[in-house]
Motif scaffolding. Structure first.
Motif, mmCIF file in Angstrom:
data_model
loop_
_atom_site.group_PDB
_atom_site.id
_atom_site.type_symbol
_atom_site.label_atom_id
_atom_site.label_comp_id
_atom_site.label_asym_id
_atom_site.label_seq_id
_atom_site.Cartn_x
_atom_site.Cartn_y
_atom_site.Cartn_z
ATOM 1 N N UNK A 180 -18.455 -13.849 19.198
ATOM 2 C CA UNK A 180 -17.298 -13.161 19.779
ATOM 3 C C UNK A 180 -16.476 -12.440 18.721
ATOM 4 N N UNK A 181 -16.387 -13.021 17.543
ATOM 5 C CA UNK A 181 -15.635 -12.375 16.462
ATOM 6 C C UNK A 181 -16.263 -11.035 16.103
ATOM 7 N N UNK A 182 -17.576 -11.028 15.916
ATOM 8 C CA UNK A 182 -18.263 -9.796 15.540
ATOM 9 C C UNK A 182 -18.251 -8.777 16.678
ATOM 10 N N UNK A 183 -18.379 -9.258 17.912
ATOM 11 C CA UNK A 183 -18.354 -8.358 19.072
ATOM 12 C C UNK A 183 -16.976 -7.701 19.217
ATOM 13 N N UNK A 184 -15.937 -8.432 18.880
ATOM 14 C CA UNK A 184 -14.575 -7.912 19.035
ATOM 15 C C UNK A 184 -14.217 -6.890 17.959
ATOM 16 N N UNK A 185 -15.032 -6.817 16.889
ATOM 17 C CA UNK A 185 -14.712 -5.960 15.749
ATOM 18 C C UNK A 185 -15.617 -4.742 15.634
ATOM 19 N N UNK A 215 -11.007 -9.551 35.177
ATOM 20 C CA UNK A 215 -11.129 -10.046 33.803
ATOM 21 C C UNK A 215 -9.787 -10.013 33.087
ATOM 22 N N UNK A 216 -9.680 -10.850 32.085
ATOM 23 C CA UNK A 216 -8.536 -10.796 31.185
ATOM 24 C C UNK A 216 -9.030 -10.332 29.823
ATOM 25 N N UNK A 217 -8.141 -9.769 29.021
ATOM 26 C CA UNK A 217 -8.525 -9.280 27.700
ATOM 27 C C UNK A 217 -8.265 -10.376 26.678
ATOM 28 N N UNK A 218 -9.333 -10.910 26.096
ATOM 29 C CA UNK A 218 -9.232 -11.988 25.121
ATOM 30 C C UNK A 218 -9.889 -11.540 23.826
ATOM 31 N N UNK A 219 -9.096 -11.354 22.779
ATOM 32 C CA UNK A 219 -9.625 -10.917 21.477
ATOM 33 C C UNK A 219 -10.470 -9.653 21.604
ATOM 34 N N UNK A 220 -9.945 -8.676 22.348
ATOM 35 C CA UNK A 220 -10.608 -7.380 22.550
ATOM 36 C C UNK A 220 -11.857 -7.461 23.416
#
Length: 259
Positions: free
Chosen positions: A42-47, A200-205
């Motif tokens: 999720x970190x890499x996907x958000x960036x 959906x909600x926006x969580x960490x982009x």
């Protein structure tokens, strides 16, 4: 000089203290292992750059982890050939994605392995979708519609990578649902979360929805894991009626010009 040697020795001791042994690699039920797998994805996907407008938030899937574990035990640096029809390994997904990493126990960590896949981004041109080397691991990690992941790591006495044999290694596999890497862009660029589903909600982009797994999905016959959107009835009516109207309009224009 003494200070440098002391610091070096300290760093080596820290690295060695965090390295795994063949018997200490985490199982698929290890909470820390699960958390690390989900977090780094999720970190890499958000960036991603350019930013993604509808990247889905990934969560853990036990079935995918079990599939990864079963295949990892074979200690082969090859993709599982049963991830797509006519085989049906997963109860919800018809086609599964897969990434593989193999390396020494001393350098293995979930974060380093997944980041290694993601680093293929340097060989990928988003605008043209061209890859100068290997990019399939990267595009699967950031495939927008893949929202489930399950991973496993196995100690292997020997793994053949091409013509090279790696001995006493960590063999790490992640499976994804639905599978990515169809011949299109891995995600749509745009403002983060601008194309999320209304629920959906926006969580960490990323587009997060705890109920996503409970939503029925309909799959294409040609590409089983590509969802088919329900067409708006007014759009359907417009598409049905507009061709005859356009043809009739053209005929009238021709007749008027002729007269």
């Amino acid at each position: 000089m003494r200070v440098t040697l002391a610091v070096t020795a300290w760093l080596v001791s820290i690295v060695s203290s965090y390295s795994y042994s063949g018997s200490s690699l985490p199982d698929i039920n290890n909470e820390t292992f699960i958390r690390n797998c989900v977090h780094i994805h999720n970190k890499l996907r958000s960036e991603v750059k350019p930013t993604a407008s509808g990247m889905l938030y990934m969560t853990w899937d036990t079935e995918l982890a079990q599939i990864a574990k079963a295949w990892a035990k074979n200690c082969q640096f090859e993709h599982n050939n049963r991830l797509s029809p006519p085989n049906k390994l997963h109860s919800n997904f018809t086609v599964l994605g897969e990434n593989i990493w193999t390396g020494s126990l001393s350098i293995f960590s979930v974060s380093s392995a997944v980041t290694n896949w993601y680093d293929e981004v340097r060989d990928y041109d988003f605008e043209t979708r061209k890859c100068s080397k290997m990019c399939g691991h990267y595009t699967q990690v950031v495939w927008a519609d893949s929202y489930k992941v399950g991973c496993a790591v196995q100690f292997c006495q020997s793994v053949s990578v091409g013509r090279t044999f790696l001995n006493k290694v960590a063999h790490f596999i992640c499976n994804y649902g639905p599978a990515g890497n169809y011949p299109t862009w891995p995600y749509k660029k745009g403002s983060t979360c601008s194309a999320c589903h209304p629920n959906d909600s926006c969580l960490d982009n990323l587009c997060a929805n705890p109920q996503r797994d409970k939503v029925a999905r309909y799959y294409s016959i040609v590409y089983p894991d590509l969802p088919i959107s329900t067409r708006n009835r007014y759009l359907s009516l417009f598409l049905t009626v507009s061709p005859p109207i356009l043809i009739l309009t053209a005929i009238i224009i021709i007749l008027v010009k002729h007269k």
